[in-house]
Design a protein around this motif. Sequence first.
Motif, PDB file in Angstrom:
ATOM      1  N   GLY A   1      39.552  85.095  37.289  1.00  0.00           N
ATOM      2  CA  GLY A   1      40.252  86.311  37.704  1.00  0.00           C
ATOM      3  C   GLY A   1      40.000  86.673  39.156  1.00  0.00           C
ATOM      4  N   GLU A   2      39.907  85.662  40.005  1.00  0.00           N
ATOM      5  CA  GLU A   2      39.649  85.858  41.436  1.00  0.00           C
ATOM      6  C   GLU A   2      40.811  85.289  42.237  1.00  0.00           C
ATOM      7  N   SER A   3      40.820  85.521  43.536  1.00  0.00           N
ATOM      8  CA  SER A   3      41.829  84.906  44.400  1.00  0.00           C
ATOM      9  C   SER A   3      41.394  83.487  44.728  1.00  0.00           C
ATOM     10  N   SER A   4      42.358  82.615  44.953  1.00  0.00           N
ATOM     11  CA  SER A   4      42.005  81.237  45.307  1.00  0.00           C
ATOM     12  C   SER A   4      41.334  81.183  46.677  1.00  0.00           C
ATOM     13  N   GLY A   5      41.642  82.133  47.558  1.00  0.00           N
ATOM     14  CA  GLY A   5      40.956  82.198  48.851  1.00  0.00           C
ATOM     15  C   GLY A   5      39.470  82.465  48.678  1.00  0.00           C
ATOM     16  N   ALA A   6      39.134  83.392  47.775  1.00  0.00           N
ATOM     17  CA  ALA A   6      37.717  83.699  47.522  1.00  0.00           C
ATOM     18  C   ALA A   6      37.014  82.510  46.881  1.00  0.00           C
ATOM     19  N   THR A   7      37.662  81.877  45.894  1.00  0.00           N
ATOM     20  CA  THR A   7      37.003  80.747  45.247  1.00  0.00           C
ATOM     21  C   THR A   7      36.850  79.584  46.223  1.00  0.00           C
ATOM     22  N   SER A   8      37.856  79.341  47.071  1.00  0.00           N
ATOM     23  CA  SER A   8      37.747  78.267  48.070  1.00  0.00           C
ATOM     24  C   SER A   8      36.567  78.505  49.006  1.00  0.00           C
ATOM     25  N   TYR A   9      36.469  79.730  49.523  1.00  0.00           N
ATOM     26  CA  TYR A   9      35.378  80.060  50.445  1.00  0.00           C
ATOM     27  C   TYR A   9      34.016  79.832  49.778  1.00  0.00           C
ATOM     28  N   HIS A  10      33.845  80.370  48.572  1.00  0.00           N
ATOM     29  CA  HIS A  10      32.541  80.275  47.914  1.00  0.00           C
ATOM     30  C   HIS A  10      32.234  78.856  47.442  1.00  0.00           C
ATOM     31  N   LEU A  11      33.251  78.072  47.101  1.00  0.00           N
ATOM     32  CA  LEU A  11      33.017  76.662  46.780  1.00  0.00           C
ATOM     33  C   LEU A  11      32.508  75.912  48.012  1.00  0.00           C
ATOM     34  N   ARG A  12      33.068  76.217  49.165  1.00  0.00           N
ATOM     35  CA  ARG A  12      32.587  75.565  50.393  1.00  0.00           C
ATOM     36  C   ARG A  12      31.140  75.959  50.685  1.00  0.00           C
ATOM     37  N   GLN A  13      30.786  77.205  50.414  1.00  0.00           N
ATOM     38  CA  GLN A  13      29.398  77.638  50.597  1.00  0.00           C
ATOM     39  C   GLN A  13      28.467  76.919  49.615  1.00  0.00           C
ATOM     40  N   LEU A  14      28.911  76.775  48.383  1.00  0.00           N
ATOM     41  CA  LEU A  14      28.113  76.043  47.395  1.00  0.00           C
ATOM     42  C   LEU A  14      27.956  74.583  47.810  1.00  0.00           C
ATOM     43  N   ALA A  15      29.008  74.002  48.363  1.00  0.00           N
ATOM     44  CA  ALA A  15      28.942  72.612  48.825  1.00  0.00           C
ATOM     45  C   ALA A  15      27.965  72.477  49.986  1.00  0.00           C
ATOM     46  N   ALA A  16      27.970  73.448  50.896  1.00  0.00           N
ATOM     47  CA  ALA A  16      27.063  73.402  52.046  1.00  0.00           C
ATOM     48  C   ALA A  16      25.600  73.423  51.604  1.00  0.00           C
ATOM     49  N   HIS A  17      25.336  73.986  50.437  1.00  0.00           N
ATOM     50  CA  HIS A  17      23.975  74.057  49.901  1.00  0.00           C
ATOM     51  C   HIS A  17      23.712  72.984  48.838  1.00  0.00           C
ATOM     52  N   GLY A  18      24.672  72.084  48.636  1.00  0.00           N
ATOM     53  CA  GLY A  18      24.459  70.947  47.750  1.00  0.00           C
ATOM     54  C   GLY A  18      24.606  71.221  46.262  1.00  0.00           C
ATOM     55  N   PHE A  19      25.245  72.341  45.881  1.00  0.00           N
ATOM     56  CA  PHE A  19      25.419  72.650  44.460  1.00  0.00           C
ATOM     57  C   PHE A  19      26.687  72.026  43.878  1.00  0.00           C
ATOM     58  N   VAL A  20      27.724  71.882  44.703  1.00  0.00           N
ATOM     59  CA  VAL A  20      28.979  71.276  44.255  1.00  0.00           C
ATOM     60  C   VAL A  20      29.389  70.216  45.264  1.00  0.00           C
ATOM     61  N   GLU A  21      30.291  69.339  44.823  1.00  0.00           N
ATOM     62  CA  GLU A  21      30.781  68.275  45.696  1.00  0.00           C
ATOM     63  C   GLU A  21      32.220  67.935  45.307  1.00  0.00           C
TER      64      GLU A  21
END
Length: 193
Positions: free
Chosen positions: A48-68
Amino acid sequence: MSKPEEFLSRTLDPRSLRGLAHPLRIQLLRALRHHGPATASQLADRLGESSGATSYHLRQLAAHGFVEDDPSQGKGRERWWKAAQQGTSFDAALYRNPDPEVQGAVEIFLHEIATIHTQELSTWLGTRRDWDDVWAGASDMSDFTLRLPPEKLRELNERVHELIDSYRDEADAEAPDAHRVRMHLHAFPQRER
């Protein structure tokens, strides 16, 4: 019976904790771990979020090595994400870290995890009649009160974790009646009145 893939877990340190300690990031990582690879748009719909918000936070998670990136999924410009590890553990040294930013991240992380546990338990209680009776009989919602010094509590937790890990190694995920099972373990001291 097929052997489950190796369970990868990550121990949080101050930097990675600060990168994860955001309610939406925790939810995104949880969704990828529980439901598998997805796009930012799919995760936005699920949460139930915007795709812009999920994109931003996914990139942050990737920068910290949680997602790829998951290049095995999708075609073209669609970017698929997957969890880099299946679990996260909390280093007790984080409680003693003097940095106020780390302490704020500790509070956010722990409260979000407690909220998720409460939601999952409430969902089970609200839907348990939709399951076969065998599942209701196999489930558990127990609590215990023991008098232990901290070293014995640590030992108890380690033994319980070893037992759970032994079931992970012997899991029969291919059994026709197998379902994902969530276990919550909470162990904490309580002041006596």
